[in-house]
Design an enzyme around this catalytic site. Structure first.
Site, PDB file in Angstrom:
ATOM      1  N   VAL A   1       0.871  -1.174   0.000  1.00  0.00           N
ATOM      2  CA  VAL A   1       0.000   0.000   0.000  1.00  0.00           C
ATOM      3  C   VAL A   1       0.907   1.222   0.000  1.00  0.00           C
ATOM      4  CG1 VAL A   1      -1.773   1.287   1.230  1.00  0.00           C
ATOM      5  CG2 VAL A   1      -1.844  -1.223   1.193  1.00  0.00           C
TER       6      VAL A   1
ATOM      7  N   LEU B   1       2.800  -1.646   4.403  1.00  0.00           N
ATOM      8  CA  LEU B   1       2.161  -0.338   4.463  1.00  0.00           C
ATOM      9  C   LEU B   1       3.236   0.738   4.449  1.00  0.00           C
ATOM     10  CD1 LEU B   1      -0.463  -1.152   7.262  1.00  0.00           C
ATOM     11  CD2 LEU B   1      -0.732  -1.354   4.777  1.00  0.00           C
ATOM     12  N   ASP B   2       3.330   1.432   3.336  1.00  0.00           N
ATOM     13  CA  ASP B   2       4.352   2.470   3.170  1.00  0.00           C
ATOM     14  C   ASP B   2       3.705   3.737   2.629  1.00  0.00           C
ATOM     15  OD1 ASP B   2       6.794   3.686   3.193  1.00  0.00           O
ATOM     16  OD2 ASP B   2       7.526   2.772   1.352  1.00  0.00           O
ATOM     17  N   ALA B   3       2.620   4.150   3.286  1.00  0.00           N
ATOM     18  CA  ALA B   3       1.870   5.320   2.831  1.00  0.00           C
ATOM     19  C   ALA B   3       1.757   6.379   3.916  1.00  0.00           C
ATOM     20  CB  ALA B   3       0.460   4.898   2.390  1.00  0.00           C
TER      21      ALA B   3
END
Length: 502
Positions: A291, A359-361
Protein backbone atom coordinates in the site's frame (compact mmCIF):
# COMPACT_ATOMS: atom_id res chain seq x y z
CA UNK A 1 -22.11 42.55 -17.21
CA UNK A 2 -22.35 42.95 -13.42
CA UNK A 3 -23.72 39.42 -13.19
CA UNK A 4 -20.80 38.02 -15.20
CA UNK A 5 -18.25 39.73 -12.95
CA UNK A 6 -19.97 38.45 -9.81
CA UNK A 7 -20.05 34.91 -11.20
CA UNK A 8 -16.38 34.94 -12.20
CA UNK A 9 -15.19 36.57 -8.97
CA UNK A 10 -16.97 33.80 -7.07
CA UNK A 11 -15.10 31.25 -9.18
CA UNK A 12 -11.82 33.07 -8.56
CA UNK A 13 -12.36 33.02 -4.79
CA UNK A 14 -12.62 29.24 -4.63
CA UNK A 15 -9.81 28.80 -7.14
CA UNK A 16 -7.60 30.94 -4.91
CA UNK A 17 -8.48 28.85 -1.86
CA UNK A 18 -7.97 25.44 -3.45
CA UNK A 19 -4.76 26.29 -5.28
CA UNK A 20 -3.50 28.19 -2.25
CA UNK A 21 -3.03 24.92 -0.39
CA UNK A 22 -0.32 23.99 -2.90
CA UNK A 23 1.66 27.12 -2.02
CA UNK A 24 1.59 26.14 1.65
CA UNK A 25 2.19 22.41 1.19
CA UNK A 26 5.94 22.48 0.39
CA UNK A 27 6.64 24.01 3.81
CA UNK A 28 3.73 22.92 6.00
CA UNK A 29 2.37 19.77 4.40
CA UNK A 30 -1.20 19.08 3.36
CA UNK A 31 -2.80 18.12 6.66
CA UNK A 32 -6.22 19.09 8.00
CA UNK A 33 -4.51 21.71 10.20
CA UNK A 34 -3.08 23.45 7.12
CA UNK A 35 -6.47 23.35 5.41
CA UNK A 36 -8.06 24.73 8.57
CA UNK A 37 -5.64 27.64 8.63
CA UNK A 38 -6.23 28.39 4.95
CA UNK A 39 -10.03 28.17 5.09
CA UNK A 40 -10.14 30.24 8.28
CA UNK A 41 -8.12 33.03 6.69
CA UNK A 42 -10.21 33.00 3.51
CA UNK A 43 -13.45 33.19 5.50
CA UNK A 44 -12.10 36.01 7.67
CA UNK A 45 -10.96 37.89 4.57
CA UNK A 46 -14.33 37.46 2.88
CA UNK A 47 -16.09 38.76 5.99
CA UNK A 48 -13.89 41.84 6.03
CA UNK A 49 -14.39 42.21 2.28
CA UNK A 50 -18.17 42.18 2.61
CA UNK A 51 -17.99 44.95 5.22
CA UNK A 52 -15.49 47.01 3.26
CA UNK A 53 -17.35 46.49 0.00
CA UNK A 54 -20.60 47.62 1.59
CA UNK A 55 -19.04 50.85 2.76
CA UNK A 56 -17.41 51.48 -0.60
CA UNK A 57 -20.71 50.78 -2.34
CA UNK A 58 -22.53 53.36 -0.21
CA UNK A 59 -19.98 56.05 -1.00
CA UNK A 60 -18.88 55.25 -4.57
CA UNK A 61 -21.28 52.79 -6.28
CA UNK A 62 -19.55 52.87 -9.66
CA UNK A 63 -17.69 50.78 -12.20
CA UNK A 64 -14.50 52.59 -11.26
CA UNK A 65 -14.82 51.31 -7.68
CA UNK A 66 -15.45 47.79 -8.93
CA UNK A 67 -12.41 48.03 -11.23
CA UNK A 68 -10.26 49.13 -8.31
CA UNK A 69 -11.04 46.15 -6.04
CA UNK A 70 -10.60 43.75 -8.97
CA UNK A 71 -7.24 45.37 -9.72
CA UNK A 72 -6.08 44.77 -6.13
CA UNK A 73 -7.07 41.10 -6.39
CA UNK A 74 -5.34 40.77 -9.76
CA UNK A 75 -2.05 42.36 -8.66
CA UNK A 76 -1.76 40.39 -5.44
CA UNK A 77 -2.70 37.11 -7.12
CA UNK A 78 -0.01 37.64 -9.77
CA UNK A 79 2.59 38.12 -7.03
CA UNK A 80 1.60 35.07 -4.94
CA UNK A 81 4.16 32.64 -6.45
CA UNK A 82 6.89 35.20 -5.78
CA UNK A 83 5.71 35.97 -2.25
CA UNK A 84 5.15 32.34 -1.22
CA UNK A 85 8.83 31.45 -0.54
CA UNK A 86 9.12 34.49 1.74
CA UNK A 87 5.83 33.88 3.55
CA UNK A 88 6.55 30.20 4.16
CA UNK A 89 10.26 30.51 5.01
CA UNK A 90 11.15 28.42 8.02
CA UNK A 91 7.88 26.53 7.95
CA UNK A 92 9.45 23.09 7.82
CA UNK A 93 11.53 23.87 10.90
CA UNK A 94 8.65 25.35 12.87
CA UNK A 95 7.97 23.66 16.18
CA UNK A 96 4.22 23.88 15.60
CA UNK A 97 3.50 24.23 11.86
CA UNK A 98 -0.16 25.03 12.52
CA UNK A 99 0.63 28.60 13.54
CA UNK A 100 3.24 28.97 10.85
CA UNK A 101 0.67 27.90 8.26
CA UNK A 102 -1.86 30.35 9.70
CA UNK A 103 0.58 33.26 9.54
CA UNK A 104 1.64 32.36 6.00
CA UNK A 105 -2.00 32.11 4.91
CA UNK A 106 -2.69 35.57 6.35
CA UNK A 107 0.29 37.06 4.51
CA UNK A 108 -0.58 35.42 1.21
CA UNK A 109 -4.36 35.28 0.97
CA UNK A 110 -5.89 37.94 3.20
CA UNK A 111 -5.56 40.82 0.71
CA UNK A 112 -6.76 39.12 -2.52
CA UNK A 113 -9.63 37.36 -0.73
CA UNK A 114 -10.70 40.60 0.95
CA UNK A 115 -10.73 42.34 -2.43
CA UNK A 116 -12.79 39.57 -4.01
CA UNK A 117 -15.19 39.67 -1.06
CA UNK A 118 -15.81 43.36 -1.75
CA UNK A 119 -17.05 42.65 -5.29
CA UNK A 120 -20.54 41.38 -4.42
CA UNK A 121 -21.65 44.30 -2.17
CA UNK A 122 -20.49 46.83 -4.76
CA UNK A 123 -22.21 44.90 -7.54
CA UNK A 124 -25.45 44.67 -5.54
CA UNK A 125 -25.52 48.41 -4.96
CA UNK A 126 -24.93 49.04 -8.65
CA UNK A 127 -27.56 46.52 -9.77
CA UNK A 128 -30.29 47.61 -7.35
CA UNK A 129 -32.78 49.75 -9.26
CA UNK A 130 -35.40 50.10 -6.53
CA UNK A 131 -35.91 49.34 -2.86
CA UNK A 132 -38.79 47.04 -3.75
CA UNK A 133 -36.51 44.77 -5.80
CA UNK A 134 -33.36 44.89 -3.67
CA UNK A 135 -34.08 41.51 -2.07
CA UNK A 136 -34.47 39.80 -5.43
CA UNK A 137 -31.36 41.52 -6.77
CA UNK A 138 -29.30 40.43 -3.75
CA UNK A 139 -30.61 36.86 -3.98
CA UNK A 140 -29.81 36.61 -7.67
CA UNK A 141 -26.28 37.94 -7.27
CA UNK A 142 -25.55 35.73 -4.25
CA UNK A 143 -26.82 32.77 -6.28
CA UNK A 144 -24.55 33.69 -9.19
CA UNK A 145 -21.57 34.10 -6.88
CA UNK A 146 -22.18 30.69 -5.31
CA UNK A 147 -22.65 29.09 -8.72
CA UNK A 148 -19.34 30.61 -9.76
CA UNK A 149 -17.73 29.18 -6.63
CA UNK A 150 -18.99 25.72 -7.58
CA UNK A 151 -17.58 26.02 -11.09
CA UNK A 152 -14.29 27.39 -9.74
CA UNK A 153 -14.01 24.53 -7.25
CA UNK A 154 -14.57 21.78 -9.80
CA UNK A 155 -12.53 23.36 -12.59
CA UNK A 156 -9.56 24.08 -10.32
CA UNK A 157 -9.42 20.72 -8.56
CA UNK A 158 -10.40 18.47 -11.47
CA UNK A 159 -8.55 20.09 -14.35
CA UNK A 160 -6.68 23.38 -14.04
CA UNK A 161 -4.12 22.72 -11.29
CA UNK A 162 -3.03 19.32 -12.68
CA UNK A 163 -2.96 20.76 -16.21
CA UNK A 164 -1.17 24.07 -15.62
CA UNK A 165 0.86 23.63 -12.45
CA UNK A 166 0.62 26.05 -9.55
CA UNK A 167 2.81 28.92 -10.74
CA UNK A 168 1.20 29.13 -14.17
CA UNK A 169 -2.25 28.65 -12.66
CA UNK A 170 -1.90 31.72 -10.47
CA UNK A 171 -0.66 33.79 -13.40
CA UNK A 172 -3.64 32.79 -15.52
CA UNK A 173 -5.97 33.45 -12.60
CA UNK A 174 -4.42 36.90 -12.20
CA UNK A 175 -4.78 37.49 -15.94
CA UNK A 176 -8.48 36.59 -15.73
CA UNK A 177 -8.96 39.09 -12.90
CA UNK A 178 -7.03 41.69 -14.90
CA UNK A 179 -9.40 41.17 -17.85
CA UNK A 180 -12.36 41.70 -15.47
CA UNK A 181 -10.61 44.87 -14.27
CA UNK A 182 -10.29 46.07 -17.86
CA UNK A 183 -13.96 45.29 -18.55
CA UNK A 184 -15.04 47.27 -15.49
CA UNK A 185 -12.76 50.13 -16.50
CA UNK A 186 -14.23 50.21 -19.99
CA UNK A 187 -17.71 50.37 -18.49
CA UNK A 188 -16.54 53.24 -16.26
CA UNK A 189 -15.25 55.14 -19.29
CA UNK A 190 -18.46 54.54 -21.21
CA UNK A 191 -20.45 55.97 -18.31
CA UNK A 192 -17.97 58.87 -18.01
CA UNK A 193 -17.13 58.04 -14.38
CA UNK A 194 -13.50 57.89 -15.55
CA UNK A 195 -12.48 60.28 -18.37
CA UNK A 196 -10.76 58.33 -21.13
CA UNK A 197 -8.32 61.13 -21.84
CA UNK A 198 -7.02 61.24 -18.27
CA UNK A 199 -3.36 60.07 -18.41
CA UNK A 200 -3.53 58.78 -14.87
CA UNK A 201 -6.02 56.11 -15.93
CA UNK A 202 -3.62 54.56 -18.41
CA UNK A 203 -0.69 54.79 -16.00
CA UNK A 204 -2.84 53.02 -13.42
CA UNK A 205 -3.71 50.29 -15.92
CA UNK A 206 -0.03 49.72 -16.81
CA UNK A 207 0.88 49.50 -13.11
CA UNK A 208 -1.82 46.87 -12.63
CA UNK A 209 -0.53 44.88 -15.61
CA UNK A 210 3.16 44.99 -14.60
CA UNK A 211 2.96 42.25 -11.92
CA UNK A 212 1.31 39.97 -14.46
CA UNK A 213 4.31 40.25 -16.76
CA UNK A 214 6.72 39.69 -13.87
CA UNK A 215 4.69 36.74 -12.70
CA UNK A 216 4.56 35.09 -16.11
CA UNK A 217 8.32 35.53 -16.48
CA UNK A 218 8.99 34.04 -13.07
CA UNK A 219 6.73 31.09 -13.82
CA UNK A 220 9.09 30.16 -16.65
CA UNK A 221 12.27 30.39 -14.59
CA UNK A 222 14.00 27.26 -13.33
CA UNK A 223 13.78 27.33 -9.54
CA UNK A 224 16.10 24.41 -8.91
CA UNK A 225 19.14 23.50 -10.96
CA UNK A 226 18.73 19.85 -9.97
CA UNK A 227 15.06 19.73 -10.84
CA UNK A 228 14.20 16.99 -13.33
CA UNK A 229 10.42 17.13 -13.17
CA UNK A 230 7.76 19.11 -11.33
CA UNK A 231 3.99 18.83 -11.49
CA UNK A 232 0.84 19.16 -9.44
CA UNK A 233 -1.38 16.11 -9.27
CA UNK A 234 -4.79 15.78 -7.68
CA UNK A 235 -3.07 14.86 -4.39
CA UNK A 236 0.50 16.17 -4.30
CA UNK A 237 2.99 18.71 -5.52
CA UNK A 238 5.44 16.24 -7.07
CA UNK A 239 9.11 16.97 -7.69
CA UNK A 240 11.89 14.78 -9.05
CA UNK A 241 15.40 16.03 -8.33
CA UNK A 242 18.94 14.82 -8.95
CA UNK A 243 21.99 15.45 -6.79
CA UNK A 244 25.25 13.55 -6.56
CA UNK A 245 24.08 10.75 -8.81
CA UNK A 246 20.95 10.18 -6.73
CA UNK A 247 17.45 10.80 -8.06
CA UNK A 248 14.94 11.85 -5.39
CA UNK A 249 11.15 11.89 -5.31
CA UNK A 250 9.39 14.55 -3.19
CA UNK A 251 5.73 14.95 -2.28
CA UNK A 252 5.01 18.45 -0.98
CA UNK A 253 7.59 18.91 1.82
CA UNK A 254 8.43 15.22 2.35
CA UNK A 255 11.16 12.96 0.95
CA UNK A 256 9.51 9.89 -0.53
CA UNK A 257 12.01 7.76 -2.42
CA UNK A 258 15.47 7.78 -3.93
CA UNK A 259 17.30 5.89 -6.66
CA UNK A 260 21.06 5.52 -7.05
CA UNK A 261 21.47 5.96 -10.81
CA UNK A 262 24.75 4.03 -10.83
CA UNK A 263 23.54 1.18 -8.60
CA UNK A 264 19.76 1.10 -8.93
CA UNK A 265 19.47 -2.24 -7.12
CA UNK A 266 20.95 -0.77 -3.90
CA UNK A 267 18.50 1.10 -1.63
CA UNK A 268 19.43 4.68 -0.85
CA UNK A 269 17.18 5.08 2.19
CA UNK A 270 17.98 2.70 5.03
CA UNK A 271 14.36 1.98 5.87
CA UNK A 272 13.94 0.04 2.61
CA UNK A 273 16.64 -2.39 3.68
CA UNK A 274 15.22 -2.44 7.21
CA UNK A 275 11.98 -3.87 5.80
CA UNK A 276 13.94 -7.10 5.26
CA UNK A 277 12.99 -7.96 8.84
CA UNK A 278 9.68 -9.17 7.43
CA UNK A 279 11.62 -12.27 6.35
CA UNK A 280 12.12 -13.17 10.01
CA UNK A 281 8.42 -13.88 10.35
CA UNK A 282 7.53 -15.08 6.84
CA UNK A 283 10.75 -16.09 5.05
CA UNK A 284 9.06 -17.41 1.90
CA UNK A 285 6.28 -14.98 0.90
CA UNK A 286 4.52 -15.89 -2.33
CA UNK A 287 2.00 -13.01 -2.42
CA UNK A 288 2.50 -9.51 -1.12
CA UNK A 289 0.35 -6.39 -1.10
CA UNK A 290 2.10 -3.02 -0.98
CA UNK A 291 0.00 0.00 0.00
CA UNK A 292 1.87 3.04 -1.31
CA UNK A 293 4.20 3.04 -4.29
CA UNK A 294 6.50 6.05 -4.12
CA UNK A 295 9.14 5.38 -6.75
CA UNK A 296 8.49 1.65 -6.60
CA UNK A 297 11.74 0.94 -4.76
CA UNK A 298 10.36 -1.54 -2.21
CA UNK A 299 8.19 -3.74 -4.45
CA UNK A 300 10.90 -3.91 -7.11
CA UNK A 301 13.50 -4.85 -4.51
CA UNK A 302 11.49 -7.75 -3.14
CA UNK A 303 10.37 -9.14 -6.48
CA UNK A 304 14.07 -9.16 -7.40
CA UNK A 305 15.23 -10.78 -4.13
CA UNK A 306 12.39 -13.31 -3.93
CA UNK A 307 11.90 -15.08 -7.28
CA UNK A 308 8.59 -16.67 -6.22
CA UNK A 309 7.01 -13.46 -4.94
CA UNK A 310 4.07 -11.91 -6.76
CA UNK A 311 3.51 -8.31 -5.67
CA UNK A 312 0.41 -6.15 -5.98
CA UNK A 313 0.70 -2.42 -5.34
CA UNK A 314 -2.12 -0.02 -4.49
CA UNK A 315 -1.18 3.63 -5.11
CA UNK A 316 -3.76 6.38 -4.73
CA UNK A 317 -2.27 8.89 -7.19
CA UNK A 318 -2.08 7.94 -10.89
CA UNK A 319 0.50 10.70 -11.39
CA UNK A 320 2.83 8.98 -8.92
CA UNK A 321 2.56 5.75 -10.90
CA UNK A 322 3.46 7.66 -14.06
CA UNK A 323 6.46 9.33 -12.38
CA UNK A 324 7.72 5.97 -11.07
CA UNK A 325 7.60 4.57 -14.61
CA UNK A 326 9.14 7.56 -16.35
CA UNK A 327 11.88 8.58 -13.92
CA UNK A 328 12.59 5.59 -11.66
CA UNK A 329 12.47 2.70 -14.10
CA UNK A 330 9.40 0.97 -12.68
CA UNK A 331 8.45 -1.93 -14.93
CA UNK A 332 5.24 -3.85 -14.40
CA UNK A 333 5.37 -7.56 -15.07
CA UNK A 334 3.25 -10.59 -14.31
CA UNK A 335 4.89 -10.61 -10.89
CA UNK A 336 4.54 -6.87 -10.20
CA UNK A 337 1.19 -5.21 -10.81
CA UNK A 338 0.30 -1.62 -9.88
CA UNK A 339 -3.24 -0.29 -9.51
CA UNK A 340 -4.10 3.38 -9.05
CA UNK A 341 -6.60 3.13 -6.20
CA UNK A 342 -6.94 4.00 -2.54
CA UNK A 343 -5.20 1.38 -0.41
CA UNK A 344 -8.17 0.74 1.86
CA UNK A 345 -10.53 0.27 -1.06
CA UNK A 346 -8.07 -2.21 -2.55
CA UNK A 347 -7.86 -4.17 0.69
CA UNK A 348 -11.65 -4.37 0.93
CA UNK A 349 -12.00 -5.98 -2.47
CA UNK A 350 -8.71 -7.89 -2.47
CA UNK A 351 -8.69 -11.60 -3.15
CA UNK A 352 -6.30 -12.73 -0.41
CA UNK A 353 -4.66 -14.23 1.36
CA UNK A 354 -1.34 -12.35 1.35
CA UNK A 355 1.82 -13.51 3.06
CA UNK A 356 2.98 -9.92 3.42
CA UNK A 357 1.03 -6.67 3.62
CA UNK A 358 3.46 -3.75 3.40
CA UNK A 359 2.16 -0.34 4.46
CA UNK A 360 4.35 2.47 3.17
CA UNK A 361 1.87 5.32 2.83
CA UNK A 362 2.55 7.21 6.06
CA UNK A 363 4.14 10.56 5.19
CA UNK A 364 5.82 12.72 7.78
CA UNK A 365 3.56 15.69 7.01
CA UNK A 366 0.22 14.26 5.88
CA UNK A 367 -0.83 10.87 7.16
CA UNK A 368 -3.91 9.27 5.56
CA UNK A 369 -5.80 8.68 8.81
CA UNK A 370 -8.07 6.01 7.33
CA UNK A 371 -4.99 3.79 6.92
CA UNK A 372 -4.14 4.01 10.63
CA UNK A 373 -7.32 2.87 12.34
CA UNK A 374 -8.34 -0.30 14.11
CA UNK A 375 -11.04 -0.93 11.51
CA UNK A 376 -8.49 -0.73 8.71
CA UNK A 377 -6.13 -3.13 10.45
CA UNK A 378 -9.03 -5.52 10.97
CA UNK A 379 -9.60 -5.44 7.22
CA UNK A 380 -5.89 -6.07 6.67
CA UNK A 381 -6.01 -9.01 9.07
CA UNK A 382 -8.89 -10.53 7.09
CA UNK A 383 -6.69 -10.79 3.97
CA UNK A 384 -3.52 -11.91 5.78
CA UNK A 385 -2.49 -15.55 5.37
CA UNK A 386 -1.74 -17.73 8.41
CA UNK A 387 1.89 -17.12 9.30
CA UNK A 388 1.82 -13.82 7.40
CA UNK A 389 3.15 -10.45 8.50
CA UNK A 390 2.08 -6.81 8.28
CA UNK A 391 5.14 -4.59 7.71
CA UNK A 392 4.63 -0.86 8.28
CA UNK A 393 7.01 2.05 7.81
CA UNK A 394 6.16 4.63 10.50
CA UNK A 395 8.05 7.82 11.31
CA UNK A 396 8.35 8.66 15.00
CA UNK A 397 10.49 8.51 18.12
CA UNK A 398 10.53 5.55 20.48
CA UNK A 399 10.28 7.57 23.67
CA UNK A 400 9.74 11.10 24.87
CA UNK A 401 7.43 13.79 23.48
CA UNK A 402 8.19 12.85 19.87
CA UNK A 403 6.75 9.34 20.33
CA UNK A 404 3.01 10.17 20.47
CA UNK A 405 2.02 9.06 16.99
CA UNK A 406 4.11 5.89 16.95
CA UNK A 407 2.74 4.91 20.37
CA UNK A 408 -0.82 5.26 19.08
CA UNK A 409 0.00 3.20 16.00
CA UNK A 410 1.47 0.42 18.15
CA UNK A 411 -1.50 0.52 20.52
CA UNK A 412 -3.91 0.27 17.59
CA UNK A 413 -1.99 -2.60 15.96
CA UNK A 414 -1.86 -4.47 19.28
CA UNK A 415 -5.65 -4.25 19.51
CA UNK A 416 -5.88 -6.34 16.31
CA UNK A 417 -2.72 -8.45 16.13
CA UNK A 418 -1.35 -10.67 18.93
CA UNK A 419 2.27 -9.67 18.35
CA UNK A 420 3.88 -6.35 17.35
CA UNK A 421 7.63 -5.81 16.92
CA UNK A 422 9.58 -2.56 16.47
CA UNK A 423 12.76 -2.25 14.38
CA UNK A 424 14.20 1.29 14.15
CA UNK A 425 15.84 1.84 10.77
CA UNK A 426 18.46 4.43 11.61
CA UNK A 427 19.65 3.30 15.02
CA UNK A 428 19.42 6.91 16.23
CA UNK A 429 18.62 8.07 19.74
CA UNK A 430 15.30 6.71 21.00
CA UNK A 431 14.10 10.29 21.47
CA UNK A 432 14.78 11.25 17.85
CA UNK A 433 12.12 10.81 15.11
CA UNK A 434 13.19 8.17 12.61
CA UNK A 435 11.80 5.46 10.36
CA UNK A 436 10.60 2.55 12.47
CA UNK A 437 9.59 -0.70 10.80
CA UNK A 438 6.63 -2.07 12.75
CA UNK A 439 5.85 -5.74 12.14
CA UNK A 440 2.55 -7.27 13.27
CA UNK A 441 1.82 -11.02 13.16
CA UNK A 442 -0.93 -13.46 14.00
CA UNK A 443 1.27 -15.74 16.11
CA UNK A 444 0.04 -16.22 19.67
CA UNK A 445 3.51 -16.85 21.05
CA UNK A 446 6.06 -14.05 20.91
CA UNK A 447 9.40 -14.75 19.25
CA UNK A 448 12.36 -13.73 21.41
CA UNK A 449 15.41 -11.73 20.29
CA UNK A 450 17.68 -14.78 20.31
CA UNK A 451 15.37 -16.75 18.05
CA UNK A 452 15.00 -13.81 15.67
CA UNK A 453 18.77 -13.40 15.45
CA UNK A 454 19.13 -17.12 14.77
CA UNK A 455 16.62 -16.84 11.94
CA UNK A 456 18.46 -13.83 10.53
CA UNK A 457 21.76 -15.71 10.45
CA UNK A 458 20.14 -18.69 8.76
CA UNK A 459 18.58 -16.47 6.08
CA UNK A 460 21.90 -14.75 5.39
CA UNK A 461 23.69 -18.10 5.16
CA UNK A 462 21.11 -19.26 2.61
CA UNK A 463 21.86 -16.27 0.36
CA UNK A 464 19.28 -13.87 1.76
CA UNK A 465 19.77 -10.10 1.94
CA UNK A 466 23.06 -9.03 3.50
CA UNK A 467 22.80 -7.00 6.68
CA UNK A 468 19.72 -8.76 8.01
CA UNK A 469 21.46 -9.59 11.28
CA UNK A 470 22.33 -5.91 11.72
CA UNK A 471 18.72 -4.93 11.08
CA UNK A 472 17.51 -7.60 13.50
CA UNK A 473 19.84 -6.37 16.24
CA UNK A 474 17.92 -3.08 16.28
CA UNK A 475 14.83 -4.78 17.71
CA UNK A 476 13.28 -2.73 20.50
CA UNK A 477 11.71 -4.81 23.24
CA UNK A 478 8.62 -2.79 24.07
CA UNK A 479 7.78 0.90 24.08
CA UNK A 480 6.68 3.11 26.94
CA UNK A 481 3.34 4.90 26.86
CA UNK A 482 1.60 2.54 24.45
CA UNK A 483 -1.29 1.65 26.76
CA UNK A 484 -2.00 5.31 27.50
CA UNK A 485 -1.81 6.34 23.84
CA UNK A 486 -5.07 7.04 21.96
CA UNK A 487 -6.59 4.10 20.13
CA UNK A 488 -7.07 5.16 16.50
CA UNK A 489 -10.52 4.40 15.09
CA UNK A 490 -12.59 5.50 12.12
CA UNK A 491 -14.57 7.64 14.54
CA UNK A 492 -11.53 9.31 16.11
CA UNK A 493 -8.05 9.27 14.64
CA UNK A 494 -6.34 12.56 15.61
CA UNK A 495 -3.18 11.82 13.64
CA UNK A 496 -2.40 15.49 12.90
CA UNK A 497 -2.72 16.34 16.58
CA UNK A 498 -0.47 13.44 17.54
CA UNK A 499 2.07 14.58 14.97
CA UNK A 500 2.07 18.09 16.41
CA UNK A 501 2.71 16.64 19.87
CA UNK A 502 5.53 14.75 18.22
Amino acid sequence: MVAVIVFLSGAATMALELAGSRLLAPSFGNSIAVWGALIGVILAALSLGYVAGGRLADRWPSWATLASVLAVASVYTALLPLLAPLATAGGAASRDPRWGALLAAVNLFLVPSLALGAVSPIAMRMAAVSVERVGRTAGNLYGLSTAGSIVGTLATSFYLVPLLGIRSFFQWLAMGLWVLTLVALVQAVRRRSVPVARPGMWVWLVVVAAPLLVGFASARQAQDTGLVYEADSLYHHIRVREAGGIRYLHFDNSWQSALDLTRPEEPVFTYIRQMDVGLLFQPDPRRALFVGLGAGTAPERYTRLLPELRAEVAELDPAVVDVARRFFGLEETERLQVTAVDGRQYVRRAQGPYDWVVLDAYYSDAIPFHLTTREFFQEVRSVLAPGGAVISNVIGALEGPEAAFLASMVHTLESVFPQVYLFPAQGASARMPQNVIVVATLEEQRVGPEELMSRARAIEEQGGPAGLTRSTARLVDGMEGVEEAPLLTDDRAPVEWLQRIS
